[in-house]
Design a protein around this motif. Structure first.
Motif, mmCIF file in Angstrom:
data_model
loop_
_atom_site.group_PDB
_atom_site.id
_atom_site.type_symbol
_atom_site.label_atom_id
_atom_site.label_comp_id
_atom_site.label_asym_id
_atom_site.label_seq_id
_atom_site.Cartn_x
_atom_site.Cartn_y
_atom_site.Cartn_z
ATOM 1 N N GLN A 106 4.815 -0.366 -3.499
ATOM 2 C CA GLN A 106 5.668 -1.302 -4.215
ATOM 3 C C GLN A 106 5.055 -2.703 -4.168
ATOM 4 N N ASP A 107 5.175 -3.408 -5.246
ATOM 5 C CA ASP A 107 4.625 -4.766 -5.351
ATOM 6 C C ASP A 107 3.109 -4.796 -5.117
ATOM 7 N N ARG A 108 2.453 -3.627 -5.337
ATOM 8 C CA ARG A 108 0.990 -3.538 -5.281
ATOM 9 C C ARG A 108 0.418 -3.861 -3.895
ATOM 10 N N ASP A 116 9.668 2.374 -11.372
ATOM 11 C CA ASP A 116 8.204 2.310 -11.313
ATOM 12 C C ASP A 116 7.648 3.547 -12.001
ATOM 13 N N ASP A 129 -3.454 1.558 -6.253
ATOM 14 C CA ASP A 129 -3.020 2.885 -6.701
ATOM 15 C C ASP A 129 -3.851 4.009 -6.102
ATOM 16 N N LEU A 146 7.874 7.095 -6.099
ATOM 17 C CA LEU A 146 7.936 5.638 -6.223
ATOM 18 C C LEU A 146 9.382 5.167 -6.416
ATOM 19 N N PRO A 147 9.643 3.921 -6.104
ATOM 20 C CA PRO A 147 10.993 3.393 -6.305
ATOM 21 C C PRO A 147 11.432 3.502 -7.768
ATOM 22 N N GLY A 166 6.000 5.618 -0.999
ATOM 23 C CA GLY A 166 6.114 4.804 -2.202
ATOM 24 C C GLY A 166 6.430 3.352 -1.916
ATOM 25 N N GLU A 167 7.110 3.080 -0.790
ATOM 26 C CA GLU A 167 7.451 1.701 -0.463
ATOM 27 C C GLU A 167 6.200 0.854 -0.234
#
Length: 689
Positions: free
Chosen positions: A599-601, A625, A605, A621-622, A595-596
């Protein structure tokens, strides 16, 4: 092609139906093999009047069939998504000649799939697929034709070959684009591909039409299903590759074989299943063993739920002379031993199989052979080492139980000599039961009033085949199918199949399944094995029973889809590696969770999602999110080490879906190691949670 143009084109095709009806494409000789179905509507209509038709109409059977159709259609849709996703990434599937599965049977009048021996430097047979639609369905099947054509039109491996013609008219023809340093097409690949849509006929082939055959007037349809193999075509292929027939072919007697044909048709209320061979001389090698025996058939009454029995006369002299070649041995059987084998038995033999004993899963096996020389038999049996046998007595008959190697306890071959016959079973328990059954008399397995197959030629008294379709299905459903489902749940959890719970229970089918009979006929140089029952022969009955739960699962995993998924997976892993590597360089360790990376795209996806993947797992995910992201790869932050032929790789990402080969994976070095064998096919949990 626009919908309007396509509709106009279809109208013209239908208008031309009257003037062009009755043409077909006849492949060039020598053929290697040909699979054909003629008069499909007549076959389907006739089948409704048979026992098979009544079986198919049962609600339980119809339900299983409908489920199979739905799941296969859904699978075809998933396969189409995979091809489209691959094409969007610049990955194109190999274009092959279509098969009947691409069109189905609805609306088809007949089809013929042929393999033609290669010419010149070519190393692969040419293929031609000809399909004739019914008049009402031609427009609908033309859409399938256009979809298949699109695979060629959008594939950079092929370029149009406008000069290619069929019967003087233009067709959709393509030429392979040369590749590699030498800008050549490999002799193991096809140089060309073509499609032609004529009134009442769709054609698909390799190379060019002239190389494959020519259009001719169609003959009278036979209303059957047939697979024919021509030995001359195979011999030409072997010779074209600088070789000759493999020695195994000679040992089997195939050097005397002109053609082999498997044919299925309807006879009365039954299915007639025929296997015929045509020879260019007298039978040789193993064929002589099976076709030239003259001994009388030994009696063999079977206990319990008998599944199958074959009684036949073997030519033992031909058999012992053939065995070394079949087993790949250069040395012949010692002359003294061969004489003993030939003199001990007459050649009359019976092989029976019954359902497993209560609590078991291994079928019971019974072999009976007529003795010609008791002293010779005793001498042969005496050669079994004393430490591998023990003497027992069952039903007043002295028997010998053998303990061989590491065989499981259920397999302890047991034999005895009784009333001029040598009997062998797979276990002492079966021998006891068999000897008890002999006391009640009986010449052979009971098949009630099962009719003999009808046909031309002389019925040979040296062959008698009997089988019980109802008992076969009961044993399969109750004993063997549950074992398969345990295995497939681990090795292929997403298999497209019908489960045991969705299959008809034996009690629903047994009144109609009944029993069957097989005989051997001779007509000149042609020998014909005929089997007749509600489901045809033994092999067709087995196919019908296993089609939904097993055959469908195994056949529904084509190499094309797997190759595309592997290539898509490899491309996605290659695109993800820079982000993984950058994270490691910056932080000195791999991310704790996948998931990290999302993060921030940093990763899209769908960056690690394969098309149509039912096994993809949700990514944690974090906090905060709310997206739902799934991955087709399991992440191992501590890596998991695999051994590939002596080379070790520490893997970070491994495809969740097992594959027979080329499972996509990413190592901590950025390498994508080629995985095969057990590492490729094992469940993802074998790597770790």
């Amino acid at each position: 092609m626009s919908k309007r143009c396509l509709a106009l084109h279809i109208s013209l095709v239908l208008a031309g139906q009257v003037c062009a009806q009755g043409r077909t494409f006849v492949p060039k000789q020598p053929l290697m093999a040909e699979f054909r179905v003629e008069d499909v509507p007549g076959l389907l209509s006739g089948a409704q009047q048979t026992t098979l038709g009544r079986l198919a109409a049962l609600p339980e059977a119809r339900s299983a069939y409908d489920l199979a159709v739905q799941r296969l259609e859904a699978k075809q849709q998933r396969d189409r998504l995979v091809r489209e996703a691959a094409a969007a990434l610049g990955i194109h599937a190999r274009v092959d000649v279509p098969t009947p599965a691409d069109f189905g049977l609805l609306g088809v009048q007949s089809f013929r799939l042929s393999a033609i021996a290669p010419e010149g430097p070519a190393r692969v047979p040419m293929r031609v697929f000809a399909i004739a639609p019914t008049q009402r369905a031609e427009g609908r099947l033309a859409l399938v034709y256009e979809r298949l054509l699109a695979r060629l039109e959008g594939n950079p491996r092929w370029q149009p070959a406008d000069s290619v013609r069929l019967d003087g008219g233009p067709i959709n023809a393509y030429r392979a684009v040369p590749t590699g340093e030498n800008q050549q097409v490999s002799p193991f690949e096809y140089q060309g591909a073509w499609q032609a849509r004529l009134p009442g006929l769709f054609l698909f082939g390799d190379e060019t039409p002239d190389q494959c055959g020519a259009l001719q007037a169609a003959g009278t349809p036979r209303r059957d299903v047939a697979l024919t193999m021509h030995m001359a075509g195979y011999l030409k292929m072997f010779q074209g590759q600088g070789g000759s027939l493999p020695p195994e072919f000679t040992a089997l007697g195939f050097d005397a074989l002109k053609t082999f044909e498997w044919r299925v048709s309807l006879q009365g209320e039954d299915v007639l299943d025929e296997h015929s061979i045509e020879l260019d001389g007298d039978p040789r090698a193993l064929m002589a063993t099976l076709l030239q025996g003259t001994a009388k058939l030994p009696p063999q009454a079977l206990p319990g739920d008998a599944l199958f029995q074959l009684r036949c006369a073997l030519d033992l002299r031909a058999l012992w002379g053939t065995l070394p070649g079949l087993m790949g041995q250069k040395e012949q059987i010692p002359a003294e031993l061969q004489r003993g084998l030939e003199s001990a038995l007459t050649g009359g033999i019976a092989i029976g199989v019954t359902a497993p004993a209560k609590g078991g899963v291994i079928p019971r096996l019974f072999v009976t052979a007529e003795i010609a020389d008791p002293a010779a038999v005793a001498q042969l049996l005496a050669q079994v080492p004393a430490e591998q046998k023990k003497q027992v007595t069952y039903e007043g008959v002295e028997c010998t139980v053998m303990t061989i190697g590491n065989l499981p306890p259920a397999l302890q071959p047991t034999f005895c000599v009784h009333e001029g016959l040598l009997h062998l079973t797979e276990s002492p328990r079966s021998m006891r039961t068999f000897l008890q059954t002999r006391k009640t008399g009986g010449e052979a397995m009971d098949i009630g009033a099962a009719p003999l197959p009808e046909g031309p030629g002389e019925v040979l008294p040296s062959f008698d085949l009997r089988f019980d379709c109802a008992a076969m299905y009961r044993a399969f459903y109750e004993l063997w199918l549950p074992l398969y489902e345990l295995q497939v749940a681990v090795t292929n959890p997403t298999a497209v199949r019908i489960t045991r719970d969705e299959m008809p229970e034996p009690a629903a089918l047994e009144p109609l399944l009944g029993k069957g009979r097989g005989i051997l006929r001779r007509e000149g140089k042609r020998y014909l094995l005929q089997q007749r029952s509600a489901l045809g022969g033994v092999e067709l009955a087995a196919l019908a029973m296993t089609a939904g739960p097993i055959v469908m699962a195994e056949a529904a995993s084509p190499n094309e889809r797997q190759n595309l998924l592997s290539q898509i997976g490899e491309k996605k892993l290659a695109e993800a590696w820079p982000i993984l590597s950058s994270y490691h360089t910056k932080n000195g360790h791999w991310p704790a969770t996948l998931g990290e990376l999302f993060q921030d795209r940093r990763l899209a996806d769908d960056a690690l999602l394969l098309p149509g993947d039912e096994l993809a797992e949700p990514v944690v995910l974090p906090a905060g999110d709310t997206r739902t992201i799934r991955s087709s790869f399991r992440y191992f932050p501590e890596t998991v080490v695999v051994n590939r032929g002596g080379q070790q790789s520490a893997l970070l990402l491994v495809s969740i879906q097992p594959a027979p080969y080329r499972r996509a994976a990413l190592a901590d070095s950025g390498e994508q190691p080629m995985l095969w064998g057990t590492v490729s096919s094992q469940p993802i949990d074998a790597f770790g949670k």
